[in-house]
Write an enzyme that holds these catalytic residues in place. Structure first.
Site, PDB file in Angstrom:
ATOM      1  N   SER A 256       0.915  -1.142   0.130  1.00 54.13           N
ATOM      2  CA  SER A 256       0.150  -0.128  -0.006  1.00 54.13           C
ATOM      3  C   SER A 256       0.988   1.212  -0.173  1.00 54.13           C
ATOM      4  CB  SER A 256      -0.826   0.057   1.130  1.00 54.13           C
ATOM      5  OG  SER A 256      -0.216   0.515   2.472  1.00 54.13           O
ATOM      6  N   LYS A 257       0.268   2.281  -0.254  1.00 51.89           N
ATOM      7  CA  LYS A 257       0.812   3.787  -0.533  1.00 51.89           C
ATOM      8  C   LYS A 257       1.230   4.001   0.940  1.00 51.89           C
ATOM      9  CE  LYS A 257      -2.211   5.679  -3.605  1.00 51.89           C
ATOM     10  NZ  LYS A 257      -3.003   6.801  -4.051  1.00 51.89           N
ATOM     11  N   ARG A 258       0.871   3.618   2.224  1.00 49.45           N
ATOM     12  CA  ARG A 258       1.622   3.771   3.446  1.00 49.45           C
ATOM     13  C   ARG A 258       3.013   3.473   3.381  1.00 49.45           C
ATOM     14  NH1 ARG A 258      -3.375   2.064   4.855  1.00 49.45           N
ATOM     15  NH2 ARG A 258      -2.579   0.080   5.324  1.00 49.45           N
TER      16      ARG A 258
END
Length: 497
Positions: A256-258
């Site tokens: 994910s972008k996280r």
RNA sequence: GGCCCCAUCGUCUAGCGGUCAGGACAUCACCCUUUCAAGGUGAAUACACGAGUUCGAAUCUCGUUGGGGUCACCA
């Protein structure tokens, strides 16, 4: 159905830079369309005003174009099915939401978010699964009129069937069965007049005549909801394919972008399309790499060009299992592309802007000479700066004394070696200052001094390049030229005095 | 927790009732070798478990376990 034109789409939300998982979805969708000679549409799903990020659309189109994933229709490229930005299609969604209301397929819900929260809290306390309790589903006409007259904000919800089953067909995993009682009366039109994804995608995919909906696996749980919607409208359904999810390299959780910029086992995990570009990967290598996740070319081949992939692509053959992101394979594929798929001239063309971005002034003739030397040594394009950047420096940065002295040799020995080298190389005529002759002298020095290749060649390398990892010694000296090479050897000698 | 999906070497994968379970990356060893690479040769490593069905299961069925996703007026 079979004679219908294949139209696929990639429908990202403009909430920031494009994620590599998004690229993968786009790629497979694109491959499907290209394989069938169909159309690939880019649609922007900006129905959440809160999450909109300025400039996202450019970031998305830039990434797609870098990778060569071209679209036939989309923002700024009308194909007769536009507009392709959902916020420009609001009246259409509102019209069809009204139609659902008129046909008893949906209802107005006046519940406040506070009440919704309360309901879920109570359900949780009773250990029941969360969800809307359908409070407004059976409001009387009078109550509805009254609420409307008072101007109460409201949403429009789907009237999902309370019993029975909804059967979905997924191109990748076959039949998927859901019990209707588990399906929520989902919100279709928000109180701000914007549609939710559920409503918008069905309406758009219908009017844009999308034949295959390819999207990430996280949408599978809402497939029955969407199917119900298609049925409510009485429209012919597209074929659905839910792509497996890309997991983190360690297999834990979805990529994910996280995790952007976070490192794992000391290795940076790249997740944004732009990060791959900035890190010096070739777009064709990235595409080839992505093709091999969840899909197999066949013939035990992993390296193939995009045309070959288009010819063979089969969405039904996609592996339904999620996969850890095999990032280490990208380095390998990128290496293959750099040394086998690209000619030295083509590689030089890609290297030039990178050297220039590093602030170096690139002499093209010299670049063309050094490209073959770095070709088998680069892992990513950006490595060229550290490996061969010294060729383009205005001034020479000499090595340190420690760098100069090799194993099993002391300061004096090293200096003597360099002095002997200087004497021999000085004796070569300018036109003969070429790799074979330089190499010859190198081996002569080895036997004269009773040292080994590694010691002699290594010292010369460091003296001449100022670094211990570089292009091969004698080729480097040839490119540098006689006077520059000797000058640098002399500098090293002085350093050791 | 409910629902849904998934399950072959560490990782990406081939396999669709009978294979010595194949390939690739990574790893290790050796060769080549001027650092670093590249290249060559070789090694090691997998059918999650348990029941069935069958003459025969990695392949079919069920269960268990494990992993993932999803349960918003986000997509």
């Amino acid at each position: 159905m079979t004679e219908k034109i294949v139209r696929t789409r990639f429908a990202p939300s403009p909430t920031g830079p494009l994620h590599i998982g998004g690229v993968r979805s786009a790629l497979f969708s694109w491959l499907l369309a290209r394989h069938h000679g169909g159309k690939f549409v880019l649609r922007i799903e900006d129905t959440d005003q809160k999450r909109f990020v300025e400039g996202s659309i450019d970031l998305i189109t830039d990434a797609l174009s870098w990778l060569g994933i071209d679209y036939d229709e989309g923002p700024g490229k009308d194909g007769g099915y536009g507009p392709y930005i959902q916020s420009e299609r609001l009246p259409l969604y509102q019209k069809w939401a009204q139609w659902l209301l008129d046909n008893d397929k949906a209802y107005r819900c006046f519940c406040t978010s506070e009440r919704l929260e309360q309901v879920n809290k109570e359900k949780e306390a009773r250990k029941e699964p969360p969800g809307y309790d359908r409070f407004c589903r059976n409001l009387s006409k009078d109550e509805i009129e009254k609420n409307l007259a008072e101007g109460k904000p409201h949403v429009i919800r789907l009237k999902a069937p309370l019993e029975g089953q909804t059967i979905g067909h997924d191109l990748i995993r076959g039949e998927v069965i859901f019990d209707n009682h588990t399906i929520q009366d989902a919100v279709l039109l928000k109180s701000d007049g914007y549609p939710t994804y559920h409503l918008a995608h069905v309406i758009d995919d219908h009017f844009m005549e999308i034949s295959h909906v390819t999207r990430a696996n996280e949408w599978l749980p809402s497939l029955p909801l969407h199917l119900l919607l298609w049925e409510a409208f009485g429209w012919e359904k597209p074929l659905y394919a839910h792509l497996p999810v890309l997991l983190n390299p360690n297999g834990k959780g979805k990529l994910s972008k996280r995790h952007s910029g976070f490192s794992e086992d000391g290795k940076k995990v790249l997740v944004l399309a732009k990060e791959f570009k900035d890190a010096g990967y070739l777009p064709e290598a990235v595409v080839n790499f992505l093709c091999n996740i969840g899909w197999n070319f066949g013939d035990e081949r992993e390296i193939f060009d995009i045309q070959e992939a288009i010819e063979r692509f089969d969405i039904g053959a996609v592996n339904p299992a999620n996969s850890a992101f095999p990032i280490e394979k990208l380095d390998w594929i990128n290496g293959i592309y750099m040394r086998e798929k690209l000619s030295a001239n083509e590689l030089a063309k890609r290297l030039r802007p990178i050297l220039e971005e590093a602030g170096l002034e690139v002499n093209v003739d010299r670049l063309l000479k050094i490209t073959p030397l770095v070709q088998t040594r680069l892992k990513v394009l950006t490595d060229v700066v550290a490996m061969a950047g010294f060729f383009f420096h205005e001034t020479f940065t000499p090595p340190t004394v420690e760098m100069l002295i090799p194993k099993k040799l002391d300061k004096d020995g090293t200096r003597k070696l360099l002095e002997a080298s200087h004497k021999h190389y000085l004796a070569i005529a300018e036109p003969e200052f070429l790799t074979p002759a330089l190499m010859n002298i190198g081996t002569t020095l080895v036997s004269d001094l009773g040292l080994n290749n590694s010691q002699v060649f290594g010292v010369l390398r460091v003296a001449v390049t100022g670094q211990s990892i570089s292009t091969p010694t004698f080729e480097t000296m040839e490119i540098l030229g006689k006077s520059e090479s000797l000058k640098r050897i002399q500098i090293a000698i002085d350093l050791l005095k």
